[in-house]
Design a protein around this motif. Structure first.
Motif, mmCIF file in Angstrom:
data_model
loop_
_atom_site.group_PDB
_atom_site.id
_atom_site.type_symbol
_atom_site.label_atom_id
_atom_site.label_comp_id
_atom_site.label_asym_id
_atom_site.label_seq_id
_atom_site.Cartn_x
_atom_site.Cartn_y
_atom_site.Cartn_z
ATOM 1 N N LEU A 82 0.826 -1.202 0.000
ATOM 2 C CA LEU A 82 0.000 0.000 0.000
ATOM 3 C C LEU A 82 0.867 1.261 0.000
ATOM 4 N N SER A 83 1.951 1.262 0.758
ATOM 5 C CA SER A 83 2.876 2.410 0.778
ATOM 6 C C SER A 83 3.472 2.654 -0.600
ATOM 7 N N TRP A 84 3.895 1.575 -1.239
ATOM 8 C CA TRP A 84 4.470 1.684 -2.581
ATOM 9 C C TRP A 84 3.437 2.253 -3.544
ATOM 10 N N ALA A 85 2.216 1.730 -3.509
ATOM 11 C CA ALA A 85 1.166 2.192 -4.418
ATOM 12 C C ALA A 85 0.840 3.659 -4.179
ATOM 13 N N LEU A 86 0.770 4.066 -2.924
ATOM 14 C CA LEU A 86 0.454 5.463 -2.630
ATOM 15 C C LEU A 86 1.623 6.390 -2.951
ATOM 16 N N ALA A 87 2.839 5.904 -2.874
ATOM 17 C CA ALA A 87 3.988 6.717 -3.291
ATOM 18 C C ALA A 87 3.911 6.975 -4.800
ATOM 19 N N VAL A 88 3.588 5.952 -5.555
ATOM 20 C CA VAL A 88 3.410 6.117 -7.003
ATOM 21 C C VAL A 88 2.237 7.056 -7.275
ATOM 22 N N ASN A 89 1.150 6.873 -6.525
ATOM 23 C CA ASN A 89 -0.012 7.740 -6.714
ATOM 24 C C ASN A 89 0.305 9.190 -6.366
ATOM 25 N N GLY A 90 1.099 9.398 -5.328
ATOM 26 C CA GLY A 90 1.525 10.753 -4.977
ATOM 27 C C GLY A 90 2.356 11.375 -6.092
ATOM 28 N N ALA A 91 3.247 10.591 -6.669
ATOM 29 C CA ALA A 91 4.055 11.078 -7.790
ATOM 30 C C ALA A 91 3.168 11.414 -8.997
ATOM 31 N N LEU A 92 2.177 10.581 -9.237
ATOM 32 C CA LEU A 92 1.223 10.874 -10.319
ATOM 33 C C LEU A 92 0.479 12.182 -10.045
ATOM 34 N N ALA A 93 0.080 12.394 -8.806
ATOM 35 C CA ALA A 93 -0.640 13.616 -8.448
ATOM 36 C C ALA A 93 0.243 14.845 -8.616
ATOM 37 N N VAL A 94 1.497 14.766 -8.190
ATOM 38 C CA VAL A 94 2.425 15.887 -8.362
ATOM 39 C C VAL A 94 2.598 16.186 -9.848
ATOM 40 N N THR A 95 2.790 15.144 -10.638
ATOM 41 C CA THR A 95 2.913 15.317 -12.082
ATOM 42 C C THR A 95 1.658 15.957 -12.663
ATOM 43 N N PHE A 96 0.522 15.476 -12.252
ATOM 44 C CA PHE A 96 -0.766 15.965 -12.754
ATOM 45 C C PHE A 96 -0.988 17.435 -12.411
ATOM 46 N N PHE A 97 -0.733 17.813 -11.182
ATOM 47 C CA PHE A 97 -1.036 19.176 -10.750
ATOM 48 C C PHE A 97 0.038 20.201 -11.123
ATOM 49 N N TYR A 98 1.303 19.783 -11.188
ATOM 50 C CA TYR A 98 2.362 20.761 -11.386
ATOM 51 C C TYR A 98 2.949 20.771 -12.793
ATOM 52 N N LEU A 99 2.985 19.662 -13.461
ATOM 53 C CA LEU A 99 3.509 19.645 -14.825
ATOM 54 C C LEU A 99 2.426 19.909 -15.869
ATOM 55 N N PHE A 100 1.188 19.606 -15.516
ATOM 56 C CA PHE A 100 0.052 19.854 -16.406
ATOM 57 C C PHE A 100 -0.998 20.664 -15.650
ATOM 58 N N PRO A 101 -0.725 21.937 -15.403
ATOM 59 C CA PRO A 101 -1.636 22.742 -14.569
ATOM 60 C C PRO A 101 -2.929 23.143 -15.300
#
Length: 187
Positions: A82-101
Motif C-alpha cells: 500500500l505504501s508503494w502504491a500510494l507513493a506512485v499515486n503521490g508522484a502521479l498527483a504531483v505530475t498531474f497538478f504541477y507539470l500539467f496545470p
C-alpha cells in the motif's frame, strides 16, 4: 468466479469511497472552507481533478496487486504494498497538478496530508472493514508442502481472517512417509 468478482467490486467500491472521504477530511483538517460565499468551496473545486486522479490511482492499486488474493492473504505485506502504491499515486498527483496545470488548484501540503489520510483509511479498510463482507463459514483444508515459505503460508492462513480456511491438517512432505501414509491422508 462470482465470489472473486464480488470481492473485487467490494474492495474497489470501498477504495473509491475512502478516496473521497480522505479528500473531504484533508480539506477539513487543513482548515480550508468546505463552502464559501458562492456555495462553491474547496471541496467542489477539488472534486473533478481528484476524480480524474482516482481513476489512475485505482489502476496503480490494481498493478500493485491490491485486488489480488495474495495481497489480502499476506497481511504483513499489505502496509508495504500500500505504501508503494500510494507513493506512485503521490508522484502521479504531483505530475498531474504541477507539470500539467489544467486546473486552478495546486495542493502542496494538502497532497501530503491526503496521501497519509488515504494510507490510514485504506489500510484499516483492507485489514478490518473488508472482512465484514465475507462468508462466515470456514472451509477445511489439508496443506501439503515443506520449507520456510510453506511454514510462512501456514502461519498466514491461520492468522488471517480474510480467508475462511480452517487448517485441518499440515503435512510436511519431507516427513510424510514417516508421519502418515497416503491412504490415511486420503481419508
Amino acid at each position: 468466479m462470482f465470489l472473486r468478482r464480488r470481492r473485487i467490486a467490494i474492495l474497489l467500491a470501498g477504495d473509491i469511497l475512502l478516496f473521497y472521504i480522505a479528500l473531504f477530511a484533508t480539506i477539513f483538517v487543513s482548515g480550508l472552507p468546505i463552502l464559501n460565499n458562492n456555495n462553491k468551496g474547496v471541496f467542489t473545486e477539488h472534486l473533478i481533478p481528484f476524480s480524474l486522479l482516482f481513476v489512475a490511482w485505482v489502476v496503480v492499486f490494481y498493478i500493485a496487486g491490491l485486488y489480488d488474493k495474495e495481497t489480502l492473504f499476506f497481511r504483513r505485506k499489505l502496509p508495504s504494498v500500500l505504501s508503494w502504491a500510494l507513493a506512485v499515486n503521490g508522484a502521479l498527483a504531483v505530475t498531474f497538478f504541477y507539470l500539467f496545470p489544467v486546473f486552478d488548484i495546486t495542493p502542496k501540503t494538502n497532497l501530503i496530508i491526503y496521501v497519509v489520510i488515504t494510507f490510514v483509511l485504506t489500510l484499516l479498510w483492507r485489514l478490518y472493514g473488508s472482512t465484514s463482507f465475507r462468508s462466515r463459514k470456514k472451509q477445511g483444508a489439508i496443506f501439503i508442502g515443506s520449507g520456510k515459505d510453506f511454514e510462512e503460508l501456514i502461519f498466514e492462513i491461520k492468522n488471517n481472517e480474510h480467508y475462511n480456511i480452517d487448517v485441518a491438517r499440515v503435512v510436511d512432505i519431507k516427513k510424510m512417509e514417516q508421519e502418515i501414509s497416503m491412504d490415511a491422508l486420503a481419508e
